[in-house]
Design an enzyme around this catalytic site. Structure first.
Site, PDB file in Angstrom:
ATOM      1  N   HIS A  73       0.800  -1.217   0.000  1.00  0.00           N
ATOM      2  CA  HIS A  73       0.000   0.000   0.000  1.00  0.00           C
ATOM      3  C   HIS A  73       0.839   1.275   0.000  1.00  0.00           C
ATOM      4  O   HIS A  73       0.637   2.136  -0.847  1.00  0.00           O
ATOM      5  CB  HIS A  73      -1.075   0.032   1.085  1.00  0.00           C
ATOM      6  N   PHE A 130      -6.405   0.562 -10.874  1.00  0.00           N
ATOM      7  CA  PHE A 130      -5.022   1.062 -10.799  1.00  0.00           C
ATOM      8  C   PHE A 130      -4.480   1.510 -12.155  1.00  0.00           C
ATOM      9  O   PHE A 130      -3.428   2.128 -12.210  1.00  0.00           O
ATOM     10  CB  PHE A 130      -4.080   0.109 -10.037  1.00  0.00           C
ATOM     11  N   HIS A 131      -5.208   1.240 -13.239  1.00  0.00           N
ATOM     12  CA  HIS A 131      -4.779   1.903 -14.476  1.00  0.00           C
ATOM     13  C   HIS A 131      -5.228   3.362 -14.489  1.00  0.00           C
ATOM     14  O   HIS A 131      -4.670   4.167 -15.228  1.00  0.00           O
ATOM     15  CB  HIS A 131      -5.273   1.150 -15.712  1.00  0.00           C
TER      16      HIS A 131
END
Ligand code: HEM
Ligand SMILES: [Cu+2]
Length: 543
Positions: free
Chosen positions: A217, A369-370
């Site tokens: 993270h 996350f793209h």
């Protein structure tokens, strides 16, 4: 212009980062083709092999090398030429990291490390893969030591003057990275290496995943903080405004350090073996990150509005029109910022326990996350390289390259909207991430996913064309652009801003609180994991 020797160090990092970006993007394109059902890989290349190359080269290598190159250049710009020891240590770090990167890439290409970039046990790669990772991490620590050392010498020579904002943020970013990578080092050195060599038969999977996400993270904040550095420090100068508040910028970085580490459990919400109480506690800490995020958003829009009004903009929203939309140094990071609004909202969904059950391990997560790392962060980094590369090579950003950069940004935004949009939707329909092409024996549910996977390939193709355009621009700026003086934009602070309290540079205090939060969030659950340890697992190779 900064000292040539510092420019070379920065350029060395940027070079490796762009090579990694290019190879990683080829893998990404092929993945979308495979998943659309249109293409079959030649027998010797596996889908998961590609996916490992993609994740490692983009998420770990492209980002880390780019960040180090950017930070070195900015430190040299704002604190002055690097002292000898920090520069030498930086080169040593570069050599170690590049060696590790090369070794890891070769092993992935030889199909000896098809374990994806999260290298979850019980998948077992060749021990050399883990040894390669250790080189990347330890090399990056040398870079952290070198930047801290530079800061320390600078502070003592200037008799404790307030450090430049950029350098302060660089020190904070490397502090976050160092604390985070301790978890990675622990699992790789104590668990994966002895197990893959065969010194021990079994590995404790729960502990290895917990240590991974202890790192995983804060990793995302290690990507984001340098993007924020561009937003806080560089953008105000580019748009002809001033930094809203030095103190607020520093405080937000302190809060990112505190709240981005003790929260790894939000990636393990569906992990058995961790009690709900501790998951709940870490989810609360996760949501605390919203505070510095909104502080950042607030001060950015304050900068935009004041800069716009100074230029004579009228009305409630007139300032939007006078922003320099045709300047790629502003346009690319700005698109990144705008994309961060839906991306951040998606993140809140992911971190919420109940909603997480809907999207867990689906393509929604990949879509998320793209938008964050592959759009917000990547577009900001692209925006940086348009001025940083000519700055370091003593060339200039020509109007033609500026225009190509704008086209590049638009292509990236459209390509990503299509690819990531399709991933989000089909993820909600249940399509899993990290799977090669399959129709699950023509099950009707899975057949319905195919059109979205074709859309992913369309988006992926546009993205890949954008990468080729980027490579051309970068090459031109490095070798062909006309010689000249380029600016490294560093904003000044608004006169009316409050002065910066010295407590913000009290590293002992912040690192101390950070350590305390980590101990509170992890000690008891870790104790449980050891006390009620699951049976260990031997290694598996499914490829
Ligand atoms: C040419 C542009 C890109 C394309 C076409 C692309 C495509 C893809 C696809 C299709 C997947 C999902 C595969 C699956 O789950 O089966 C994926 C995964 C991933 N991508 Fe990208 N991507 C691109 C750029 C990037 C960038 C710039 C980054 C980061 C900076 C990135 C980071 C990742 C990561 C971390 C994964 C997860 C890997 C895993 O699950 O192990 N991608 N990409
Ligand atoms: Cu997270």
């Amino acid at each position: 212009m900064i000292d040539k020797r510092d420019a070379n160090l920065s350029l060395a990092f940027l070079t490796v980062s762009f090579i990694a970006l290019f190879i990683g993007a080829i893998a990404g394109l092929l993945q979308t083709f495979v998943r659309s059902g249109a293409v079959e890989l030649p027998l010797s290349i596996g889908y998961y092999q590609l996916l490992t190359a993609h994740g490692v080269l983009l998420a770990l290598i492209f980002t880390t090398f780019f960040i180090l190159g950017f930070l070195y250049a900015g430190i040299s710009k704002t604190m002055g030429t690097l002292y000898d020891v920090p520069r030498r240590t930086g080169w040593l770090g570069f050599v170690m990291m590049t060696f590790g990167t090369g070794l890891a890439t070769v092993l992935i290409l030889l199909n000896k490390a098809t374990v994806l970039y999260t290298f979850y046990a019980p998948l077992q790669a060749s021990p050399w893969f883990y040894i390669a990772l250790v080189h990347v991490v330890v090399g990056s620590w040398l870079c952290a030591f070198s930047m801290w050392n530079q800061y320390y010498i600078w502070k003592s020579r200037t008799k404790n003057k307030l450090s430049p904002l950029f350098s302060y943020m660089a020190v904070m970013t490397m502090t976050l990275w160092f604390v985070a990578t301790l978890g990675l080092a622990a699992t790789v050195l104590l668990q994966f290496i002895p197990w893959s060599i065969g010194w021990v038969d079994k590995i404790d999977i729960l502990i290895s995943r917990t240590l991974f996400w202890y790192f995983g993270h804060p990793l995302v904040y290690f990507w984001l903080l340098p993007a924020y550095m561009c937003w806080y420090v560089v953008i105000p100068k580019i748009i002809g405004g001033k930094i809203f508040s030095d103190a607020l910028a520093r405080l937000s970085f302190v809060l990112f350090l505190l709240f981005s580490i003790p929260v790894g459990f939000h990636h393990q919400l569906l992990e058995p073996g961790i009690s709900h109480t501790w998951k709940f506690f870490q989810v609360i800490l996760t949501f605390m990150v919203i505070v510095p995020s909104l502080m950042t958003a607030f001060s950015m829009f304050a900068v935009f509005e004041t800069a716009g009004r100074k230029k004579g903009a009228k009305g409630l929203f007139g300032w939007i029109k006078v922003l320099p939309w045709r300047d790629v140094r502003f346009f690319a990071p700005m698109m990144g910022m705008l994309i961060f609004i839906p991306a951040g909202a998606g993140g809140i969904i992911n971190a919420s326990h109940q909603l997480n059950q809907v999207i867990h391990n689906t393509l929604w997560v990949t879509g998320h996350f793209h938008l964050t790392v592959a759009s917000t962060v990547a577009l900001t980094f692209f925006g940086i390289c348009y001025w940083l590369i000519p700055y370091l090579t003593g060339r200039t950003l020509t109007p033609r390259m500026n225009k190509l950069g704008i086209i590049q940004t638009i292509m990236w935004t459209i390509g990503m909207a299509i690819m990531s949009g399709a991933m989000h939707i089909v993820g909600l329909f249940g399509a899993p991430r990290r799977t090669s092409y399959t129709t699950y024996a023509d099950h009707s549910l899975a057949v319905d996913w195919i059109p979205y996977q074709i859309a992913m390939a369309v988006g992926g193709t546009i993205l890949f064309l954008a990468i080729i355009l980027l490579m051309y621009i970068v090459w031109f700026l490095a070798f062909k652009a006309p010689k000249g003086l380029m600016d490294f934009p560093v904003g000044e602070v608004e006169e009316s801003a409050v002065s910066t309290p010295v407590i913000l540079e009290n590293w002992k205090l912040w690192v101390g609180i950070c350590a305390m939060l980590i101990l509170i969030a992890y000690t008891i659950p870790f104790g449980h994991m050891i006390e009620h340890a699951p049976p260990g697992s031997s290694g598996y190779k499914f490829w």
